[in-house]
Design an enzyme around this catalytic site. Structure first.
Site, PDB file in Angstrom:
ATOM      1  N   SER A 124       0.916  -1.324  -0.028  1.00 17.05           N
ATOM      2  CA  SER A 124      -0.058  -0.002  -0.195  1.00 17.05           C
ATOM      3  C   SER A 124       0.986   1.352   0.083  1.00 17.05           C
ATOM      4  CB  SER A 124      -0.644   0.166   1.238  1.00 17.05           C
ATOM      5  OG  SER A 124      -1.497   1.250   1.601  1.00 17.05           O
ATOM      6  N   LEU A 125       0.724   2.034  -0.920  1.00 15.52           N
ATOM      7  CA  LEU A 125       1.585   3.536  -1.105  1.00 15.52           C
ATOM      8  C   LEU A 125       1.024   4.128   0.014  1.00 15.52           C
ATOM      9  CD1 LEU A 125       1.786   4.675  -4.654  1.00 15.52           C
ATOM     10  CD2 LEU A 125       3.605   3.738  -3.293  1.00 15.52           C
ATOM     11  N   GLY A 145      -1.712 -10.746  -0.771  1.00 13.57           N
ATOM     12  CA  GLY A 145      -2.309 -12.103  -0.141  1.00 13.57           C
ATOM     13  C   GLY A 145      -3.250 -11.813   0.986  1.00 13.57           C
ATOM     14  N   VAL A 147      -5.005 -12.089   4.635  1.00 13.97           N
ATOM     15  CA  VAL A 147      -4.352 -11.830   6.228  1.00 13.97           C
ATOM     16  C   VAL A 147      -3.633 -12.952   6.745  1.00 13.97           C
ATOM     17  CG1 VAL A 147      -4.847 -11.485   8.566  1.00 13.97           C
ATOM     18  CG2 VAL A 147      -6.253 -10.166   6.750  1.00 13.97           C
ATOM     19  N   ARG A 150      -0.395 -13.549   4.719  1.00 17.42           N
ATOM     20  CA  ARG A 150       0.609 -12.176   5.250  1.00 17.42           C
ATOM     21  C   ARG A 150       1.392 -12.790   6.309  1.00 17.42           C
ATOM     22  NH1 ARG A 150      -1.213  -6.353   2.729  1.00 17.42           N
ATOM     23  NH2 ARG A 150      -2.724  -7.150   1.120  1.00 17.42           N
ATOM     24  N   CYS A 237      -7.995   3.850  -4.414  1.00 20.80           N
ATOM     25  CA  CYS A 237      -7.605   3.157  -3.130  1.00 20.80           C
ATOM     26  C   CYS A 237      -6.151   2.816  -3.141  1.00 20.80           C
ATOM     27  CB  CYS A 237      -8.481   2.083  -2.722  1.00 20.80           C
ATOM     28  SG  CYS A 237      -8.451   0.542  -3.770  1.00 20.80           S
TER      29      CYS A 237
END
Length: 306
Positions: A124-125, A145, A147, A150, A237
Site C-alpha cells: 500500500s502506497l 495475499g 491476512v 501475510r 484506493c
C-alpha cells in the site's frame, strides 16, 4: 424472502458475508452465499498499484448484481470505487470496526523498537509513504495475499513486520498478534477502512427494505465524507490518500492526508461540519489538500505506478 449474497472467497470476505447473513436470517430471511472470483484475486503476485484498474476486488461481483445472479454484495468499503455502475448503490453501511492500522512484528516490537533498515511488508502506497515519514530508514517489501497468508510470510522471515488493518485481524481472531496500533496522526487509515458496504440494485425494493435495519447512520455519514474527499481528489484506493472521519453528536471531524511515495512530504488537513452535509465536508478537505499541492504528489505516485 430468499436472498443470495455475493462475496469473494477469502476468509475475511466470507466472515463479512456471514456477518450479514446471520443478521438477515435472524430477521426471518432465507440466505445463501455465492462465492465470486474477482480480478484482484487473480493478481495475487502483481503489485496492486501497477494494475491501473479501480475496483479490482469488486467488478465481477457488481456484474453478477446487475444481471440478477445475486441480490446483494458485501464488500470491504475501502475496496469500493467512489463511482458505482448505474443502477447500483450502497444501501447500508453497518457500524464500523476500529479503522486504524496496526503493526504486527517478529518479537512483538513496536515501530520505534524495530532495528535500523527493518523490512516492512506492505504493498500500500498509503501505508508505505506514512511509515517512511515516521522512519525513513525502513525498507518496504511488496506484500500481497490474505491476512493469514501475510502472517505466514512474516513468520517465515520474508519481512520483519507487517502493517495491516486492525479490523481484519480482530474479525479473524488474530488480535493477539497485534504489537501496536497507529494513531491517525501517525498512519491515517484508508478511506472507508473498517466499514462494510452492502451494495444492491436500486430497483430491488424488497432487498432494500430487508437490509435497511443493518445501516448505522453515524458510520454511513462518516464514510460518505471520506469518500467525497477521495472522489474530489480524483484518486483510487491504490494511491497515497488517507481519510478518517469521527462522528460526535451529529458533527463529523475529518482528517485527510496525501503523501509523496517516499514520505518526504505529507500533507494534512482537518475539517469539521454537520453530519448531514458529509459530502460537502469531504469536498472542503480535498480543496484544502489541493491548495497545499496534493495533485503534484498524486502525480508522482501515478508516475511511479506507470
Amino acid at each position: 424472502m430468499k436472498i443470495t449474497i455475493g462475496s469473494r472467497g477469502s476468509p475475511l470476505a466470507l466472515w463479512q458475508a456471514n456477518w450479514v447473513k446471520d443478521r438477515l436470517e435472524a430477521a426471518g430471511h432465507e440466505l445463501r452465499i455465492k462465492i465470486i472470483k474477482t480480478s484482484g484475486d487473480k493478481l495475487q503476485n502483481a503489485a496492486l498499484v501497477a494494475s491501473g484498474t479501480k475496483g479490482l476486488f469488486i467488478k465481477e461481483i457488481e456484474e453478477a448484481l446487475l444481471v440478477g445472479e445475486i441480490d446483494l454484495a458485501v464488500h470491504s468499503m475501502k475496496d469500493l470505487p467512489t463511482e458505482l455502475p448505474e443502477g447500483l448503490g450502497v444501501a447500508a453501511v453497518p457500524e464500523r470496526e476500529d479503522p486504524h492500522d496496526v503493526l504486527v512484528s517478529s518479537g512483538c516490537l513496536g515501530l520505534r523498537e524495530l532495528p535500523p533498515g527493518a523490512r516492512i511488508g506492505s504493498s500500500s502506497l498509503r501505508r508505505q509513504s506514512q511509515l517512511l515519514a515516521l522512519r525513513p530508514d525502513l525498507k518496504m517489501v511488496a506484500m500481497r495475499g490474505n491476512v493469514d497468508t501475510r502472517l505466514r510470510k512474516l513468520d517465515r522471515g520474508d519481512c520483519d513486520a507487517l502493517v495491516l488493518a486492525g479490523a481484519g485481524l480482530k474479525r479473524l481472531g488474530f488480535a493477539p498478534r497485534i504489537a501496536s496500533w497507529f494513531r491517525e496522526d501517525e498512519v491515517c487509515p484508508a478511506v472507508g477502512q473498517g466499514a462494510l458496504s452492502i451494495e444492491v440494485s436500486l430497483e430491488n425494493a424488497n432487498v432494500l427494505q430487508a437490509i435497511a435495519p443493518l445501516d448505522h447512520p453515524p458510520t454511513h455519514q462518516s464514510v460518505r465524507a471520506e469518500r467525497a474527499m477521495l472522489r474530489a481528489l480524483g484518486g483510487g484506493c491504490q494511491l497515497p490518500i488517507a481519510a478518517y472521519a469521527k462522528y460526535d453528536s451529529g458533527v463529523l471531524h475529518l482528517t485527510g492526508v496525501v503523501a509523496s511515495p517516499d514520505g518526504t512530504r505529507v500533507l494534512r488537513t482537518k475539517a469539521s461540519g454537520k453530519a448531514e452535509y458529509a459530502e460537502d465536508l469531504g469536498k472542503r478537505a480535498a480543496a484544502a489538500l489541493i491548495e497545499q499541492g496534493a495533485h503534484e504528489l498524486l502525480g508522482q505516485a501515478e508516475s511511479r505506478a506507470g
